[in-house]
Design a protein around this motif. Structure first.
Motif, short mmCIF file in Angstrom:
data_model
loop_
_atom_site.label_atom_id
_atom_site.label_comp_id
_atom_site.label_asym_id
_atom_site.label_seq_id
_atom_site.Cartn_x
_atom_site.Cartn_y
_atom_site.Cartn_z
N GLU A 68 0.83 -1.21 0.00
CA GLU A 68 0.00 0.00 0.00
C GLU A 68 0.87 1.26 0.00
O GLU A 68 0.44 2.34 -0.41
N ASP A 113 11.87 -1.70 2.22
CA ASP A 113 11.04 -2.90 2.40
C ASP A 113 12.01 -4.06 2.57
O ASP A 113 13.08 -4.07 1.97
N ASP A 119 -0.04 -4.56 10.10
CA ASP A 119 -0.61 -3.88 11.29
C ASP A 119 0.20 -4.12 12.57
O ASP A 119 0.45 -3.19 13.33
N1 LIG Z 1 -6.97 2.81 3.23
C1 LIG Z 1 -5.83 2.64 3.79
O1 LIG Z 1 -5.34 3.53 4.44
C2 LIG Z 1 -5.11 1.35 3.65
C3 LIG Z 1 -5.38 0.50 2.57
C4 LIG Z 1 -4.68 -0.70 2.46
C5 LIG Z 1 -3.75 -1.04 3.44
N2 LIG Z 1 -3.54 -0.20 4.48
C6 LIG Z 1 -2.60 -0.56 5.55
O2 LIG Z 1 -1.28 -0.59 5.04
C7 LIG Z 1 -0.53 -1.56 5.77
C8 LIG Z 1 0.12 -2.50 4.77
O3 LIG Z 1 -0.87 -3.22 4.08
P1 LIG Z 1 -0.57 -3.85 2.65
O4 LIG Z 1 -1.88 -4.21 2.08
O5 LIG Z 1 0.31 -2.95 1.86
O6 LIG Z 1 0.24 -5.16 3.07
P2 LIG Z 1 1.37 -5.89 2.21
O7 LIG Z 1 1.63 -7.17 2.91
O8 LIG Z 1 0.98 -5.91 0.77
O9 LIG Z 1 2.64 -4.93 2.32
C9 LIG Z 1 3.39 -4.80 3.48
C10 LIG Z 1 4.85 -4.64 3.07
O10 LIG Z 1 5.64 -4.45 4.27
C11 LIG Z 1 6.86 -5.16 4.07
N3 LIG Z 1 7.45 -5.43 5.39
C12 LIG Z 1 7.04 -6.35 6.30
N4 LIG Z 1 7.81 -6.27 7.40
C13 LIG Z 1 8.71 -5.28 7.18
C14 LIG Z 1 9.76 -4.72 7.96
N5 LIG Z 1 10.02 -5.17 9.20
N6 LIG Z 1 10.49 -3.72 7.42
C15 LIG Z 1 10.21 -3.27 6.17
N7 LIG Z 1 9.23 -3.76 5.39
C16 LIG Z 1 8.48 -4.75 5.91
C17 LIG Z 1 6.48 -6.42 3.32
O11 LIG Z 1 7.59 -6.98 2.64
C18 LIG Z 1 5.42 -5.89 2.35
O12 LIG Z 1 5.95 -5.50 1.11
C19 LIG Z 1 -1.51 -2.26 6.71
O13 LIG Z 1 -1.43 -1.69 7.99
C20 LIG Z 1 -2.85 -1.95 6.09
O14 LIG Z 1 -3.91 -1.92 7.04
C21 LIG Z 1 -4.17 0.99 4.59
#
Ligand SMILES: NC(=O)c1ccc[n+]([C@@H]2O[C@H](COP(=O)([O-])OP(=O)(O)OC[C@H]3O[C@@H](n4cnc5c(N)ncnc54)[C@H](O)[C@@H]3O)[C@@H](O)[C@H]2O)c1
Length: 363
Positions: free
Chosen positions: A13, A34, A74
């Motif tokens: 995201e 990442d 999260d």
């Molecule tokens: N409307 C919104 O604001 C909205 C929409 C979607 C997602 N989100 C939030 O965004 C966050 C991520 O969701 P997502 O869908 O992108 O998940 P995702 O799993 O697609 O992406 C998370 C990324 O974080 C990376 N990661 C994990 N641990 C890490 C670390 N210790 N250091 C660095 N990178 C790390 C992973 O490799 C991955 O690429 C969540 O909290 C989700 O709730 C918010």
């Protein structure tokens, strides 16, 4: 003002805030981070950014980074927020701000000792129909708020492909309900009590989900007003002409209004007027890639709001205190579904030594 230097942590995201930062005169995208190197390289190619690292400490040590945008799973938010603040960076963190209150005091203490700003990226507040609804309500055209109904129900079975969504730590209560819960607190900040039920559907169970995917809640504010919050995450939805995956209805003394999500629609009644407004012309601004699953326009709105607040010496909202109280509300919701009884937000906060936040948190 000089553009703020942005470092983005988590590039799923996080893609949306990269796009937002690149299209804004108020921001400069400095660095991406990442743990997934392949994804990092993809994002660098996609956006023409050259500074990528798999090492969060290296991004935090970069003096050109003023603000860290946190988009990791999260359950990692609290740790990542604290590290950013301790490195002297401001923070914008994706919702849900944190997913339990165990680390809330540590997050609050880190914010206080750093003196830096922390804003929760409650994206829906920054989407055209919801911004219009707020401005319309604030104009007084609808009268006083009587009740509010907010829901976020979408077929999110695709989300269960992410391994962290199938872990016990992942709850739709935080990942999904954080949107309508925040909308209710935006208008009724002093929610004191909540009662609700939760259910794990066969579809969610088949997808590997451990916690419920179906929720209905009733909330009560200190002055007696009531509100409703719902969320369903593993079922098909009815056509958008008849329903909206995300919606917020205000029922007021002199009018009523409804903001709808993907349809970019706002409908209202006041006196003899009945109006439906469309923001369809802004679709390309809001949805830049990935269909409706990414909505970079909201991110652009909230990072520009954040930058302007910093310039004016104001606190961007929702801030760390408001964010923690919303998490306490969600924890009270969770406990209510388990205990089968109404739960008070102040009792949850008190258990974590956070009782004072109820007086301090604003809408
Ligand atoms: N409307 C919104 O604001 C909205 C929409 C979607 C997602 N989100 C939030 O965004 C966050 C991520 O969701 P997502 O869908 O992108 O998940 P995702 O799993 O697609 O992406 C998370 C990324 O974080 C990376 N990661 C994990 N641990 C890490 C670390 N210790 N250091 C660095 N990178 C790390 C992973 O490799 C991955 O690429 C969540 O909290 C989700 O709730 C918010």
């Amino acid at each position: 003002m000089n553009p703020l230097g942005l470092g983005v942590l988590g590039l799923g995201e996080g893609r949306s805030i990269i796009s937002a930062g690149l299209q804004s005169d108020l921001w400069h995208v400095v660095s991406l981070c990442d743990t997934n190197e392949t994804l990092g390289r993809e994002r660098c190619d996609e956006f023409g950014v050259s500074n990528f690292t798999t090492d969060y400490a290296a991004m935090l040590a970069n003096p050109a980074v003023d603000v860290i945008g946190i988009y990791t799973p999260d359950h990692l938010h609290a740790e990542h927020i604290i590290r950013a603040l301790d490195a002297g960076k401001h923070v914008i963190c994706a919702k849900p701000f944190i997913d339990n209150l165990e680390q809330a005091r540590a997050v609050l203490a880190a914010q206080q000792r750093s003196g830096k700003q922390v804003m929760v990226g409650q994206s829906t507040r920054f989407f055209a129909p919801f911004m219009r609804q707020r401005e319309h309500f604030d104009s007084g055209a609808l009268g006083d708020l009587v009740t509010i109904e907010a829901s976020y129900s979408d077929d999110h079975r695709w989300f269960l492909n992410k391994p962290w969504a199938r872990q016990a730590a992942f709850k739709w209560l935080y990942g999904g309900i954080s949107h309508p819960a925040d909308l209710v607190r935006w208008y009724l900040p002093d929610v004191v009590e909540v009662m609700g039920y939760a259910y794990l559907s066969a579809n969610g169970r088949a997808g590997g989900l451990v916690n419920p995917d179906t929720y209905h809640f009733v909330l009560k504010a200190a002055d007696g007003r009531i509100a409703r919050v719902s969320g369903v995450y593993s079922c098909p939805t009815v056509p958008v002409e008849r329903d909206s995956p995300m919606t917020c209805i205000l029922r007021c003394t002199d009018g009523a209004s409804q903001a709808d999500y993907h349809e970019l629609r706002y409908a209202w009644t006041a006196g003899k007027q009945e109006v439906i407004e469309s923001f369809e012309s802004r679709r390309e601004y809001y949805f830049r890639f990935g269909g409706n699953s990414h909505h970079a326009g909201e991110y652009q709105n909230y990072i520009e709001y954040f930058a302007r607040c910093l310039e004016r010496g104001e606190t961007p909202k929702p801030d760390v205190r408001e964010g923690i109280v919303t998490v306490a509300l969600m924890q009270a919701m969770d406990e209510s579904t388990i205990n089968g009884q109404p739960m008070r937000v102040s009792d949850v906060l008190a258990r974590y030594g956070l009782a004072k936040l109820v007086d301090d948190a604003g809408g």
